[in-house]
Write an enzyme that holds these catalytic residues in place. Structure first.
Site, PDB file in Angstrom:
ATOM      1  N   ALA A 187       0.851  -1.191   0.000  1.00  0.00           N
ATOM      2  CA  ALA A 187       0.000   0.000   0.000  1.00  0.00           C
ATOM      3  C   ALA A 187       0.884   1.237   0.000  1.00  0.00           C
ATOM      4  O   ALA A 187       2.066   1.154   0.320  1.00  0.00           O
ATOM      5  CB  ALA A 187      -0.894   0.013   1.236  1.00  0.00           C
ATOM      6  N   MET A 188       0.302   2.376  -0.362  1.00  0.00           N
ATOM      7  CA  MET A 188       1.047   3.641  -0.351  1.00  0.00           C
ATOM      8  C   MET A 188       0.119   4.762   0.076  1.00  0.00           C
ATOM      9  O   MET A 188      -0.968   4.928  -0.468  1.00  0.00           O
ATOM     10  CB  MET A 188       1.631   3.911  -1.746  1.00  0.00           C
ATOM     11  CG  MET A 188       2.296   5.271  -1.893  1.00  0.00           C
ATOM     12  SD  MET A 188       3.706   5.479  -0.760  1.00  0.00           S
ATOM     13  CE  MET A 188       3.680   7.250  -0.517  1.00  0.00           C
ATOM     14  N   GLU A 189       0.620   5.555   1.047  1.00  0.00           N
ATOM     15  CA  GLU A 189      -0.236   6.519   1.750  1.00  0.00           C
ATOM     16  C   GLU A 189      -0.435   7.856   1.047  1.00  0.00           C
ATOM     17  O   GLU A 189      -0.653   8.861   1.724  1.00  0.00           O
ATOM     18  CB  GLU A 189       0.354   6.773   3.135  1.00  0.00           C
ATOM     19  CG  GLU A 189       1.697   7.551   3.151  1.00  0.00           C
ATOM     20  CD  GLU A 189       2.931   6.673   3.198  1.00  0.00           C
ATOM     21  OE1 GLU A 189       2.856   5.504   2.768  1.00  0.00           O
ATOM     22  OE2 GLU A 189       3.983   7.150   3.654  1.00  0.00           O
ATOM     23  N   ASN A 190      -0.374   7.930  -0.292  1.00  0.00           N
ATOM     24  CA  ASN A 190      -0.587   9.213  -0.984  1.00  0.00           C
ATOM     25  C   ASN A 190      -1.696   9.997  -0.288  1.00  0.00           C
ATOM     26  O   ASN A 190      -2.742   9.437   0.042  1.00  0.00           O
ATOM     27  CB  ASN A 190      -1.015   8.978  -2.429  1.00  0.00           C
ATOM     28  CG  ASN A 190      -0.077   8.054  -3.158  1.00  0.00           C
ATOM     29  OD1 ASN A 190       1.127   8.235  -3.112  1.00  0.00           O
ATOM     30  ND2 ASN A 190      -0.627   7.033  -3.801  1.00  0.00           N
ATOM     31  N   GLU A 223      -2.005   3.053   6.813  1.00  0.00           N
ATOM     32  CA  GLU A 223      -1.995   4.100   5.780  1.00  0.00           C
ATOM     33  C   GLU A 223      -2.779   5.329   6.238  1.00  0.00           C
ATOM     34  O   GLU A 223      -2.398   6.460   5.941  1.00  0.00           O
ATOM     35  CB  GLU A 223      -2.563   3.577   4.455  1.00  0.00           C
ATOM     36  CG  GLU A 223      -1.852   2.348   3.885  1.00  0.00           C
ATOM     37  CD  GLU A 223      -0.338   2.472   3.817  1.00  0.00           C
ATOM     38  OE1 GLU A 223       0.159   3.585   3.565  1.00  0.00           O
ATOM     39  OE2 GLU A 223       0.351   1.453   4.035  1.00  0.00           O
ATOM     40  N   GLU A 245       7.434   4.867   9.477  1.00  0.00           N
ATOM     41  CA  GLU A 245       6.881   3.523   9.268  1.00  0.00           C
ATOM     42  C   GLU A 245       6.625   2.802  10.589  1.00  0.00           C
ATOM     43  O   GLU A 245       5.648   2.076  10.729  1.00  0.00           O
ATOM     44  CB  GLU A 245       7.813   2.708   8.368  1.00  0.00           C
ATOM     45  CG  GLU A 245       7.903   3.244   6.943  1.00  0.00           C
ATOM     46  CD  GLU A 245       6.545   3.485   6.300  1.00  0.00           C
ATOM     47  OE1 GLU A 245       5.526   2.981   6.797  1.00  0.00           O
ATOM     48  OE2 GLU A 245       6.494   4.218   5.302  1.00  0.00           O
TER      49      GLU A 245
END
Ligand SMILES: [Zn+2]
Length: 461
Positions: A187-190, A223, A245
């Site tokens: 996942a990526m927290e944009n 996220e 993180e």
């Protein structure tokens, strides 16, 4: 440039830039999936962390440089474009009836690695977060849309929980969570547009698997916590990535423990990650979670399980040591003080030291910075041995660096350790400090020689 630039004046730089849309899972990339009717569907999406925004637009591509972004995307009329902010306006494209321009609202000041956009045929389900008025949507290919409800329900629970925990409303007017058919990370927290691998977001509600449910809940919580800690306030440089993180991982545990106490998450699932990390961190190949970073390759290498798990464990220790109340208060001050800006871990530690000293929670000889640095700048961890002397009603606590092969231990490393303990007949958790020294004496007068003593209560210190 013909003219000399004057100091103190403002100049606008106009740079024309073009790049390729590849299928390499970074920068702006394209990928495809097969829809419910067997047709191939294409989508374009972005992944910029840590150094790929520069492939898509010219920028100072480092986390401490924050700027507001105004994004416009040209797309075919049968597709949907999404970005960090809500759509402001759609404009027809002159001479091209199949295409339109989508103009998005300007973002607050933010780091480049969190900028994101997606153009796809994905569909969504939506709901309003009633406490903050944020619209939350979960997007997936149409064939997977029936698997999105769990994620939406969970987000609707977690966002208000975090607003309360952080003392700050969700920082953006909307939140989109995407199940991307091909995504390089879990996942990526944009900011406002979180990308997930499908397996990290989609859940069949007919399934009863607590393991899968808690895996997805933890991913979403992780996220979402970045939307405040990481996105609203961002680390100045990648060397502090462990804090970013580790914090996301720690918050996921906080959320699951508070919202799903019956899952007994720590003893059933989390403990496995902890012991795997303790093993990895006892090997010669381990490294400190705080690292000096001078090249792009090093940044990529920093994302390893140790920084997530060890980071989370030492924050859990800090949370317990400071007490939940002081931990949260310091965090809330930090998020307010550095909102829309960046900060270093020492900025957070000094806020904590001040509050903890005021409330006499830590000894006058200890700073939170010294405590946390002893764990973040040294690899490995101490093994603590307690030897009880019944004749004097005392015990000696001794610390030695733990390594896989104990006989070869010759390390001088020392840590600040708030050692927790309870004794028979007294359930109060007490703390004795090993303050960066090899040994300390614990007075056990009054507890009786027939009483037992248990250290490291709930693995918090
Ligand atoms: Zn994260």
């Amino acid at each position: 440039m013909k003219n000399i630039l004057n100091e103190g004046s403002t100049y606008t730089v106009d740079i024309k830039f073009s790049g390729l849309i590849l299928d390499n899972l970074v920068g702006l990339y394209r990928t495809h999936y097969v829809d419910a009717y067997g047709a191939s569907k294409w989508l374009a999406t972005t992944h910029f962390q840590p150094v790929y925004a520069r492939r898509v637009f010219p920028c100072f591509d480092e986390p401490s440089f924050k700027a507001p972004f105004e994004i416009s995307i040209a797309r075919r009329t049968n597709m949907t474009a999404l970005s960090n902010m809500p759509l402001r306006e759609t404009e027809p494209m002159k001479g091209n009836p199949d295409w339109v321009w989508d103009h998005f609202h300007q973002t607050p000041p933010m780091s480049t690695y969190l900028v994101a956009f997606t153009i796809s045929n994905m569909e969504s389900i939506a709901a309003e977060n009633t406490t903050g008025g944020t619209t939350i949507r979960v997007w997936a290919p149409r064939a997977d849309l029936h698997l999105t409800k769990y994620a939406l329900d969970v987000a609707l629970e977690i966002v208000p929980f975090m607003e309360e925990y952080f003392g700050v409303k969700f920082p953006l007017p909307k939140l989109d969570m995407l199940a991307i058919p091909n995504f390089g990370k879990a996942a990526m927290e944009n900011w406002g547009l979180i990308s997930f691998r499908k397996s990290s977001l989609l859940f069949d509600t007919n399934s009863k698997s607590i393991k899968t449910k808690s895996f997805i809940l933890a991913k979403i919580a992780h996220e979402l916590s970045h939307q405040w800690f990481g996105n609203l306030v961002t680390m100045e440089w990648w060397s502090d990535l462990w804090l970013n993180e580790g914090f996301g991982t720690f918050m996921a545990e906080v959320v699951i423990t508070k919202l799903r106490p019956k899952w007994h998450s720590y003893s059933s699932i989390k403990i496995r990650d902890t012991y795997n990390t303790l093993y990895a961190d006892s090997l010669k190949s381990t490294h400190s979670i705080q690292m000096e970073i001078t090249s792009n390759t090093q940044i990529e290498q920093t994302f390893d399980p140790i920084i997530y798990q060890k980071g989370s464990s030492i924050l859990k220790m800090l949370n317990f040591t400071l007490t939940e109340n002081v931990f949260r208060k310091g965090l809330q001050q930090y998020l307010k003080k550095y909102a829309y800006s960046s900060a270093s871990q020492d900025d957070l530690w000094s806020l904590y030291t001040r509050t903890a000293r005021n409330e006499s929670i830590i000894p006058q000889t200890v700073t939170v910075k010294a405590l946390m640095h002893s764990w973040s700048t040294q690899s490995g961890y101490p093994m603590i041995t307690i030897t009880r002397d019944y004749s004097t009603q005392t015990a000696i606590l001794n610390q030695t660096k733990f390594t896989e092969n104990l006989e070869n231990t010759t390390s001088d490393a020392l840590w600040y350790v708030p050692v927790t303990y309870i004794t028979k007949g007294d359930n109060t958790v007490r703390v004795v400090w090993l303050e960066n020294n090899r040994e300390t004496k614990l007075n056990l007068t009054g507890i009786g020689n027939d009483s037992w003593i248990l250290l490291n209560v709930d693995e918090t210190g």
